[in-house]
Design an enzyme around this catalytic site. Sequence first.
Site, short mmCIF file in Angstrom:
data_model
loop_
_atom_site.label_atom_id
_atom_site.label_comp_id
_atom_site.label_asym_id
_atom_site.label_seq_id
_atom_site.Cartn_x
_atom_site.Cartn_y
_atom_site.Cartn_z
N ILE A 95 83.48 49.99 157.47
CA ILE A 95 82.91 48.65 157.24
C ILE A 95 83.23 47.76 158.43
O ILE A 95 84.40 47.60 158.81
CB ILE A 95 83.46 48.06 155.92
CG1 ILE A 95 82.99 48.96 154.76
CG2 ILE A 95 82.99 46.62 155.73
CD1 ILE A 95 83.49 48.54 153.41
N HIS A 112 71.21 52.90 153.26
CA HIS A 112 72.08 53.18 152.10
C HIS A 112 71.30 53.97 151.05
O HIS A 112 70.16 53.60 150.72
CB HIS A 112 72.61 51.87 151.52
CG HIS A 112 73.53 52.08 150.37
ND1 HIS A 112 74.85 52.43 150.53
CD2 HIS A 112 73.30 52.04 149.03
CE1 HIS A 112 75.40 52.59 149.34
NE2 HIS A 112 74.48 52.35 148.42
N GLY A 146 79.63 41.58 153.64
CA GLY A 146 79.98 42.30 152.41
C GLY A 146 79.75 43.79 152.57
O GLY A 146 79.36 44.27 153.64
C1 GRF Z 1 73.26 59.05 154.29
O1 GRF Z 1 73.02 59.34 152.95
C2 GRF Z 1 73.41 57.56 154.49
O2 GRF Z 1 72.58 56.80 153.68
C3 GRF Z 1 74.84 57.34 154.09
O3 GRF Z 1 75.52 58.47 154.63
C4 GRF Z 1 74.61 59.56 154.74
C5 GRF Z 1 74.61 60.00 156.17
O4 GRF Z 1 73.81 61.12 156.40
N1 GRF Z 1 75.33 56.07 154.55
P1 GRF Z 1 73.48 61.58 157.88
O5 GRF Z 1 74.78 61.62 158.65
O6 GRF Z 1 72.50 60.59 158.48
O7 GRF Z 1 72.87 62.94 157.73
#
Ligand code: GRF
Length: 195
Positions: A95, A112, A146
């Site tokens: 974060i 996300h 956040g």
């Molecule tokens: C994805 O699901 C992303 O949304 C989340 O972590 C995962 C990363 O996957 N934050 P990658 O490394 O892009 O394959």
Amino acid sequence: MKKPALRLVVLVSGRGSNLQAIISAIQNQKLKSQIVQVISNVAGVQALERAQNANIPTLVIESKNRSKTDFFNEVLQSCLKANPDFIVLAGFMKILPPEFIKKFPKKIINIHPSLLPDFPGLSAQEQAFRAGVKATGCTVHYVDEGCDTGPIILQKSEAILADDTLESLSSRLLLKEHEALVEVLAKLEKNNPKK
Ligand code: GRF
């Protein structure tokens, strides 16, 4: 060489499939941006390999065994030096502190795997799966101070089927993430005043 529509820095921590979606979209000329730097907080991850295969400069700034302040200072300095139009968090499992975000207002986006504001934080696919909802999805949003709370740019939904397992759902969601991220970057390219 033609000036890229956007200069991107991509922050990663692992597999890098979202990074790969951006790389492929650039290679297929769906995007006119350039990834000027990939920064990973973990050494030896697949994302670094993907970047190197595409001749993108990589940097490992390890977050392990050091203070958060030190780590983010170094990432910040590298990002400032790269002078990007946007920073993309593509599976970056940290974060960002407020001081970092303040330096790049509305210039940092995150992908996300849920329909925010539902299921923020870690294991969002699993949270949705266990909650028994009928649909989930993914969200691309600007990063604010956040955790997964910033202004939403784009969402894509995905039905949860009766015979889904967490794995089958997660792999469909991942494809949606890739689409959403590329779509958002195409939109940001269009809106970029530099063009
Ligand atoms: C994805 O699901 C992303 O949304 C989340 O972590 C995962 C990363 O996957 N934050 P990658 O490394 O892009 O394959």
